[in-house]
Design an enzyme around this catalytic site. Structure first.
Site: not given
Length: 529
Positions: A79, A82-83, A159
């Protein structure tokens, strides 16, 4: 850099994952207009002309890299990667990718998004086609996402806060219950310890090196497929795809595919819980089965229909004392969960009914009747937009999907479904109801004498004893109740005519009004109040 090309109306382009080998063979499965091929590096592509809607490109990038592929020091890493796809690539450093897409008029949510599940990471774009340069940029973004993420340490740290905020939001709104339920359901499997959200601690400690290692290990061409759907020249687009992706080669050897679903050592797993003292207790029966993802072929599609139709029969079955469990859609796509629940005194009876279906199956006439309803459901699922078609083709190539994409596949489904006989269907039904991997859960009130041992003995007693054959229930129809019609006596006290409409209104002595119009048929007059 590739030569740009123009599109008159719309294009949907999808990049998605696939099993490494062997590859799909979709001939005879989809519409004859579908063009399918495999590059030397193992990347698959599928192209389909389609003209709805005009002026947009639908893009999906899905890679066979999900939380199930994470190491222990990478929980939540799929995940997180993905960011990072939106926070710096070779051709779009820093925030440049977002700036470029926003300059195209795209917005996060409807036009730009991404998701990560247990097995797959999927990116979504919707790009306007009013300028050929936008298509060129979109193809470059696909290439960068698959091969050129930077993982700049400063961007990773920025992030990290966004990922943590998403973690807190989703757990606070109830996803923690899903996570807890998943760990209970998938106890003993890798899925129980690889929740896509990861953990707060793992996200806080995730290093740039761990993210880059995950990316290098799983973002490989032989795990990737390009699907293009839209108002396009299939030959021209095929050239563009081959030119851009043929030189892609993995920068490291692929990690070993993890074992997802080791079989439990015991037939039934007993789970006990507590309910309120004024309750008689509850039970929950769940059957857990792995859904192996294999390359799509005509023969494979037939097996998919057999799997899904037999599962459908169990999903709609009406049994005494049982209700179907509404299970979370967040479960892994490679796992099927079938659940029933009811009141604890009906537990043994429920097991007997399910055992009877496992042994004897459903009557052939019942199966044929349910085929018709199942096929009606398939008929209503055809996609009409490029985005819908792109998603549907992706589903077929990435995971199991019984829903037809186009009319050619619908006709194939009709033919294959008719070919399934009752014996074959019932064998598959029995497979779904196998006790291996079954969970028997009981909610016990305080003071109950039941225990894990007594429930296991009950299950063994049912397995050894007699079991009823499934009987098709005859609908019980009640005779329509007689509605008393009161006798009303009233006189007309006033008449009003509307000549232009041919209407006359009567006001009665009891206060009611009746409007009358001369009928056009032999039926006389039409009355309504």
């Amino acid at each position: 850099m590739i030569r740009p090309f123009t599109l008159a109306l719309s294009l949907a382009l999808v990049l998605l994952s696939s099993a490494c080998a062997p590859k799909a063979d979709v001939e005879g499965v989809f519409d004859p207009e579908v063009r399918f091929g495999v590059l030397d590096n193992g990347m698959q592509y599928l192209i389909r002309p389609h003209a709805e809607p005009a002026g947009r490109i639908e893009l999906r990038l899905a890679v066979a890299a999900g939380s199930i592929h994470e190491n222990k020091d990478q929980l939540g890493g799929a995940h997180f990667v993905e960011h990072m796809a939106f926070n710096g690539t070779r051709n779009f450093p820093g925030n440049r990718l977002i700036q470029v897409l926003e300059s195209f008029g795209m917005r996060f949510g409807p036009d730009l998004n991404a998701t990560t599940d247990y097995d797959t990471t999927t990116y979504r774009l919707s790009v306007p086609t009013d300028d050929p340069e936008k298509l060129r940029v979109a193809l470059q973004i696909l290439e960068d996402w698959t091969q050129h993420l930077l993982f700049d340490p400063e961007e990773v740290d920025k992030e990290r806060g966004v990922v943590l905020d998403e973690f807190r939001l989703r757990t606070s709104r109830g996803d923690a219950m899903i996570t807890s339920g998943s760990r209970e359901i998938f106890w003993g499997t890798r899925y129980a310890e690889r929740i896509p959200l990861g953990t707060q601690e793992s996200i806080q400690e995730m290093s740039r090196e761990s993210l880059a290692d995950f990316y290098r290990s799983w973002y490989h061409p032989d795990r990737t497929t390009v699907v293009a759907v839209g108002d396009l020249d299939p030959e021209q687009l095929e050239v563009e795809i081959i030119e851009r992706f043929s030189n892609w080669s993995a920068t490291s050897r692929a990690a070993k595919e993890p074992e997802r679903f080791p079989r439990p050592s015991e037939k039934d797993r007993i789970v006990l819980g507590q309910v309120s003292a004024d309750s008689s207790g509850t039970f929950d029966i769940r059957f857990i089965a792995e859904n192996p993802i294999e390359p799509l072929t005509k023969a494979r599609y037939r097996r998919i229909l057999l799997d899904r139709f037999s599962f459908h029969l169990l999903w709609i079955v009406a049994l005494d004392g049982l209700e179907r469990s509404l299970l979370s859609a967040d479960y892994p796509r490679r796992v099927e969960v079938l659940g029933f629940y009811g009141e604890l005194p009906e537990f043994e009876n429920a097991l007997r009914q399910l055992e009877g279906i496992r042994r004897y199956g459903f009557p052939a006439s019942y199966i044929e009747e349910k085929k018709r309803g199942y096929l009606r459901g398939l008929s209503g699922a055809l996609a009409s937009s490029s985005a819908g078609l792109a998603d549907a083709y992706m589903m077929h190539l990435v995971m199991e999907n019984d829903q037809p994409v186009d009319t050619a596949q619908l006709e194939l489904a009709r033919t294959l479904l008719a070919d399934l006989d009752a014996e074959e269907v019932n064998r598959r039904v029995a497979g779904w109801l196998a006790s291996e991997g079954r969970i028997l859960k009981a909610g016990l009130p305080a003071g109950s004498s039941e225990s894990a041992d007594s429930l296991r003995s009950m299950a063994e007693r049912v397995a050894r004893g007699d079991a009823p054959r499934f009987a098709v229930a005859t609908p019980k129809r009640k005779a329509p109740a007689e509605i008393p019609i009161p006798e009303i006596t009233a006189e007309i006290v006033e008449r009003t005519r509307l000549e232009d409409l041919g209407l006359e209104t009567w006001r009665l002595s009891n206060g009611a009004e009746v409007t009358v119009k001369a009928g056009l048929d032999r039926g006389g007059t039409s009355l309504w109040a």
